[in-house]
Write a protein that holds these residues in place. Structure first.
Motif, PDB file in Angstrom:
ATOM      1  N   GLU A 184       5.597  -6.552  -1.732  1.00  0.00           N
ATOM      2  CA  GLU A 184       6.622  -5.937  -0.870  1.00  0.00           C
ATOM      3  C   GLU A 184       6.050  -5.502   0.472  1.00  0.00           C
ATOM      4  OE1 GLU A 184       7.974  -2.670  -3.199  1.00  0.00           O
ATOM      5  OE2 GLU A 184       8.972  -3.947  -4.675  1.00  0.00           O
ATOM      6  N   GLY A 185       4.723  -5.711   0.658  1.00  0.00           N
ATOM      7  CA  GLY A 185       4.131  -5.387   1.961  1.00  0.00           C
ATOM      8  C   GLY A 185       3.408  -4.052   2.030  1.00  0.00           C
ATOM      9  N   ASN A 186       3.051  -3.508   0.867  1.00  0.00           N
ATOM     10  CA  ASN A 186       2.315  -2.235   0.863  1.00  0.00           C
ATOM     11  C   ASN A 186       0.821  -2.479   0.669  1.00  0.00           C
ATOM     12  OD1 ASN A 186       4.734  -0.278   0.610  1.00  0.00           O
ATOM     13  ND2 ASN A 186       5.064  -1.731  -1.068  1.00  0.00           N
ATOM     14  N   ASP A 187      -0.001  -1.669   1.323  1.00  0.00           N
ATOM     15  CA  ASP A 187      -1.438  -1.679   1.031  1.00  0.00           C
ATOM     16  C   ASP A 187      -1.658  -0.918  -0.277  1.00  0.00           C
ATOM     17  OD1 ASP A 187      -1.943  -3.116   3.300  1.00  0.00           O
ATOM     18  OD2 ASP A 187      -2.363  -1.344   4.533  1.00  0.00           O
ATOM     19  N   ILE A 188      -2.776  -1.225  -0.936  1.00  0.00           N
ATOM     20  CA  ILE A 188      -2.982  -0.745  -2.304  1.00  0.00           C
ATOM     21  C   ILE A 188      -4.369  -0.138  -2.463  1.00  0.00           C
ATOM     22  CG2 ILE A 188      -3.082  -1.483  -4.751  1.00  0.00           C
ATOM     23  CD1 ILE A 188      -0.341  -1.968  -3.609  1.00  0.00           C
ATOM     24  N   VAL A 189      -4.465   0.897  -3.296  1.00  0.00           N
ATOM     25  CA  VAL A 189      -5.760   1.384  -3.785  1.00  0.00           C
ATOM     26  C   VAL A 189      -5.746   1.204  -5.297  1.00  0.00           C
ATOM     27  CG1 VAL A 189      -7.404   3.290  -3.905  1.00  0.00           C
ATOM     28  CG2 VAL A 189      -5.840   3.126  -1.946  1.00  0.00           C
ATOM     29  N   LEU A 190      -6.678   0.373  -5.797  1.00  0.00           N
ATOM     30  CA  LEU A 190      -6.754   0.093  -7.234  1.00  0.00           C
ATOM     31  C   LEU A 190      -7.787   1.017  -7.867  1.00  0.00           C
ATOM     32  CD1 LEU A 190      -7.184  -3.807  -7.002  1.00  0.00           C
ATOM     33  CD2 LEU A 190      -5.036  -2.592  -7.435  1.00  0.00           C
ATOM     34  N   VAL A 191      -7.416   1.687  -8.955  1.00  0.00           N
ATOM     35  CA  VAL A 191      -8.354   2.568  -9.661  1.00  0.00           C
ATOM     36  C   VAL A 191      -8.472   2.135 -11.117  1.00  0.00           C
ATOM     37  CG1 VAL A 191      -8.864   4.956 -10.367  1.00  0.00           C
ATOM     38  CG2 VAL A 191      -7.665   4.521  -8.192  1.00  0.00           C
ATOM     39  N   ALA A 192      -9.699   2.019 -11.600  1.00  0.00           N
ATOM     40  CA  ALA A 192      -9.990   1.793 -13.025  1.00  0.00           C
ATOM     41  C   ALA A 192     -11.504   1.945 -13.159  1.00  0.00           C
ATOM     42  CB  ALA A 192      -9.528   0.405 -13.477  1.00  0.00           C
ATOM     43  N   ARG A 193     -12.045   1.667 -14.352  1.00  0.00           N
ATOM     44  CA  ARG A 193     -13.500   1.816 -14.510  1.00  0.00           C
ATOM     45  C   ARG A 193     -14.254   0.544 -14.167  1.00  0.00           C
ATOM     46  NH1 ARG A 193     -13.023   3.693 -20.594  1.00  0.00           N
ATOM     47  NH2 ARG A 193     -11.508   2.015 -20.328  1.00  0.00           N
ATOM     48  N   ASN A 194     -13.702  -0.608 -14.550  1.00  0.00           N
ATOM     49  CA  ASN A 194     -14.448  -1.867 -14.486  1.00  0.00           C
ATOM     50  C   ASN A 194     -14.501  -2.412 -13.043  1.00  0.00           C
ATOM     51  OD1 ASN A 194     -15.079  -4.681 -14.604  1.00  0.00           O
ATOM     52  ND2 ASN A 194     -14.646  -4.644 -16.794  1.00  0.00           N
ATOM     53  N   ARG A 195     -15.657  -2.227 -12.430  1.00  0.00           N
ATOM     54  CA  ARG A 195     -15.832  -2.580 -11.004  1.00  0.00           C
ATOM     55  C   ARG A 195     -15.590  -4.069 -10.743  1.00  0.00           C
ATOM     56  NH1 ARG A 195     -15.545  -1.344  -6.373  1.00  0.00           N
ATOM     57  NH2 ARG A 195     -16.112   0.781  -6.726  1.00  0.00           N
ATOM     58  N   GLU A 196     -16.107  -4.939 -11.666  1.00  0.00           N
ATOM     59  CA  GLU A 196     -15.942  -6.389 -11.462  1.00  0.00           C
ATOM     60  C   GLU A 196     -14.475  -6.796 -11.461  1.00  0.00           C
ATOM     61  OE1 GLU A 196     -18.133  -8.927 -14.149  1.00  0.00           O
ATOM     62  OE2 GLU A 196     -19.968  -7.848 -13.632  1.00  0.00           O
ATOM     63  N   ARG A 197     -13.721  -6.241 -12.409  1.00  0.00           N
ATOM     64  CA  ARG A 197     -12.289  -6.581 -12.478  1.00  0.00           C
ATOM     65  C   ARG A 197     -11.551  -6.028 -11.266  1.00  0.00           C
ATOM     66  NH1 ARG A 197      -9.644  -5.914 -18.441  1.00  0.00           N
ATOM     67  NH2 ARG A 197      -8.056  -7.242 -17.529  1.00  0.00           N
ATOM     68  N   LEU A 198     -11.942  -4.848 -10.820  1.00  0.00           N
ATOM     69  CA  LEU A 198     -11.302  -4.260  -9.631  1.00  0.00           C
ATOM     70  C   LEU A 198     -11.503  -5.168  -8.424  1.00  0.00           C
ATOM     71  CD1 LEU A 198     -12.365  -0.509  -9.994  1.00  0.00           C
ATOM     72  CD2 LEU A 198      -9.994  -1.332  -9.894  1.00  0.00           C
ATOM     73  N   ASP A 199     -12.749  -5.601  -8.217  1.00  0.00           N
ATOM     74  CA  ASP A 199     -13.051  -6.408  -7.033  1.00  0.00           C
ATOM     75  C   ASP A 199     -12.374  -7.772  -7.101  1.00  0.00           C
ATOM     76  OD1 ASP A 199     -14.500  -4.327  -6.039  1.00  0.00           O
ATOM     77  OD2 ASP A 199     -16.457  -5.112  -6.636  1.00  0.00           O
ATOM     78  N   GLY A 209       4.549   2.834   1.783  1.00  0.00           N
ATOM     79  CA  GLY A 209       3.232   3.172   2.331  1.00  0.00           C
ATOM     80  C   GLY A 209       2.135   2.715   1.390  1.00  0.00           C
ATOM     81  N   THR A 210       0.928   3.174   1.619  1.00  0.00           N
ATOM     82  CA  THR A 210      -0.178   2.779   0.740  1.00  0.00           C
ATOM     83  C   THR A 210       0.032   3.401  -0.644  1.00  0.00           C
ATOM     84  OG1 THR A 210      -1.683   2.626   2.600  1.00  0.00           O
ATOM     85  CG2 THR A 210      -2.687   2.869   0.432  1.00  0.00           C
ATOM     86  N   ALA A 211      -0.124   2.565  -1.676  1.00  0.00           N
ATOM     87  CA  ALA A 211       0.081   3.043  -3.048  1.00  0.00           C
ATOM     88  C   ALA A 211      -1.249   3.078  -3.785  1.00  0.00           C
ATOM     89  CB  ALA A 211       1.052   2.114  -3.779  1.00  0.00           C
ATOM     90  N   LEU A 212      -1.539   4.179  -4.447  1.00  0.00           N
ATOM     91  CA  LEU A 212      -2.734   4.278  -5.304  1.00  0.00           C
ATOM     92  C   LEU A 212      -2.276   4.197  -6.750  1.00  0.00           C
ATOM     93  CD1 LEU A 212      -5.831   6.521  -5.042  1.00  0.00           C
ATOM     94  CD2 LEU A 212      -4.482   6.572  -7.156  1.00  0.00           C
ATOM     95  N   ILE A 213      -2.891   3.271  -7.501  1.00  0.00           N
ATOM     96  CA  ILE A 213      -2.479   3.020  -8.885  1.00  0.00           C
ATOM     97  C   ILE A 213      -3.673   3.198  -9.809  1.00  0.00           C
ATOM     98  CG2 ILE A 213      -1.455   1.323 -10.467  1.00  0.00           C
ATOM     99  CD1 ILE A 213      -0.740  -0.150  -7.621  1.00  0.00           C
ATOM    100  N   THR A 214      -3.573   4.062 -10.795  1.00  0.00           N
ATOM    101  CA  THR A 214      -4.657   4.175 -11.786  1.00  0.00           C
ATOM    102  C   THR A 214      -4.378   3.200 -12.930  1.00  0.00           C
ATOM    103  OG1 THR A 214      -3.698   5.905 -13.204  1.00  0.00           O
ATOM    104  CG2 THR A 214      -4.897   6.650 -11.233  1.00  0.00           C
ATOM    105  N   GLY A 215      -5.449   2.724 -13.549  1.00  0.00           N
ATOM    106  CA  GLY A 215      -5.291   1.738 -14.624  1.00  0.00           C
ATOM    107  C   GLY A 215      -4.730   0.452 -14.069  1.00  0.00           C
ATOM    108  N   ALA A 216      -5.251   0.055 -12.879  1.00  0.00           N
ATOM    109  CA  ALA A 216      -4.632  -1.049 -12.130  1.00  0.00           C
ATOM    110  C   ALA A 216      -5.198  -2.417 -12.470  1.00  0.00           C
ATOM    111  CB  ALA A 216      -4.789  -0.789 -10.631  1.00  0.00           C
ATOM    112  N   THR A 217      -6.198  -2.498 -13.358  1.00  0.00           N
ATOM    113  CA  THR A 217      -6.842  -3.802 -13.586  1.00  0.00           C
ATOM    114  C   THR A 217      -6.165  -4.621 -14.669  1.00  0.00           C
ATOM    115  OG1 THR A 217      -8.390  -2.622 -15.006  1.00  0.00           O
ATOM    116  CG2 THR A 217      -9.163  -3.209 -12.795  1.00  0.00           C
ATOM    117  N   SER A 218      -5.169  -4.041 -15.333  1.00  0.00           N
ATOM    118  CA  SER A 218      -4.597  -4.755 -16.474  1.00  0.00           C
ATOM    119  C   SER A 218      -3.155  -4.295 -16.693  1.00  0.00           C
ATOM    120  CB  SER A 218      -5.487  -4.433 -17.690  1.00  0.00           C
ATOM    121  OG  SER A 218      -4.790  -4.566 -18.887  1.00  0.00           O
ATOM    122  N   GLY A 219      -2.397  -5.117 -17.394  1.00  0.00           N
ATOM    123  CA  GLY A 219      -1.082  -4.720 -17.899  1.00  0.00           C
ATOM    124  C   GLY A 219      -0.124  -4.161 -16.862  1.00  0.00           C
ATOM    125  N   ILE A 220       0.425  -3.012 -17.156  1.00  0.00           N
ATOM    126  CA  ILE A 220       1.477  -2.413 -16.329  1.00  0.00           C
ATOM    127  C   ILE A 220       0.937  -2.050 -14.940  1.00  0.00           C
ATOM    128  CG2 ILE A 220       3.070  -0.441 -16.174  1.00  0.00           C
ATOM    129  CD1 ILE A 220       3.199  -0.455 -19.282  1.00  0.00           C
TER     130      ILE A 220
END
Ligand code: NAP
Length: 255
Positions: A24-39, A2-13
């Motif tokens: 694998e075909g899942n929708d994603i919610v990316l969470v971190a502070r840096n808006r530019e890197r997220l987008d 299903g949809t996965a929410l990941i914190t600290g998603a802009t870098s590394g692990i």
């Protein structure tokens, strides 16, 4: 999953979790502070995989940021199947002489925010009868390397208990305890990662693939590397005085 929410998603692990799950075909919610890197990452993932990628800029050192993420996790209109609490950082300082604000920031991101997000996830996932929580702890949860070790030990123990609470409700909880991984983790605190032999590092794709496999199988604790599984076994049988000596605060690689 299903949809996965990941914190600290802009870098590394966290970034690797995002790529593997979207692949694998899942929708994603990316969470971190840096808006530019997220987008930028959201655009890349959508272009390559065709999956929907949502971004949420939040500072997890603030209660407001953690509650915002918790509320997104518990949103009934846009259900999250998997939440990965991955955001974290090395303190880059010794306890003695270090900044208290930095200590509190680390505690807030690596313990308090995770408690808040898991509390939201637990109520929602248990109520509907499915969902998975994957928390990223560390091999240092078994050592004595200062407050970072303590936060990771808290996360490991908390995750174990939460897995028992949520199992009867159809909700899985897994805690991953990686050893060294090449990411931005060390450079963010000016720690020279070349001080450790290359053999001590586990490739990030392996850490993530093994952690996801464990979460899928309902495994509660995963050490995502054969080498570190051996190290963990050795630490468990060592007397604690020896652990403090070989993996105590002076061994965090800061010097
Ligand atoms: N690398 C290793 O050797 C290693 C080993 C064992 C465990 N771990 C653990 O693995 C996890 C991921 O680390 P990594 O190695 O992938 O590090 P990394 O490359 O430095 O990534 C850290 C991520 O966390 C985010 N982040 C940091 N502070 C945040 C805050 N206050 N609010 C929201 N997001 C925040 C960063 O994005 P922004 O800066 O944009 O917010 C970034 O996306 C951490 O929990 C770490 O403790 C790492």
């Amino acid at each position: 999953m299903g949809t996965a929410l990941i914190t600290g998603a802009t870098s590394g692990i966290g970034k690797e979790f995002a790529w593997q799950l979207a692949g694998e075909g899942n929708d994603i919610v990316l969470v971190a502070r840096n808006r530019e890197r997220l987008d930028a990452l959201a655009e890349q993932i959508t272009n390559f995989t065709g999956q929907q990628v949502e971004t949420l800029s939040a500072d997890l050192s603030s209660e407001e940021g953690a509650r915002t993420v918790g509320q997104r996790v518990a949103d009934k209109e846009r259900p999250i199947g998997l939440v990965i609490n991955n955001a974290g950082f090395g303190l880059g300082q010794q306890f003695l002489g270090g900044s208290l604000d930095r200590e509190l920031e680390a505690l807030d991101v690596m313990a308090r925010a995770i408690l808040i997000i898991c509390h939201h996830a637990a109520q929602e996932f248990a109520g509907r009868g499915y969902g998975t929580i994957l928390n990223v702890s560390s091999m240092t949860s078994l050592t004595a390397q200062g407050t970072y070790s303590a936060h990771k030990a808290w996360l490991r123990t908390f995750s174990e208990g939460l897995s028992e609470i949520l199992k009867p409700h159809g909700v899985g909880v897994t805690v991953a305890c990686p050893g060294l991984v090449h990411t931005e983790f060390h450079e963010r605190t000016n720690v020279d990662s070349s001080q450790w032999p290359e053999l001590a590092f586990t490739p990030v794709h392996r850490v993530v693939a093994k952690s996801l496999d464990a979460a899928r199988c309902g495994q509660v604790i995963v050490t995502p590397s054969i080498k570190y599984t051996g190290v963990a076994a050795a630490i468990r049988v060592m007397p604690r005085w020896l652990v403090r000596k070989v993996a105590g605060p002076g061994r965090s690689g800061l010097e």
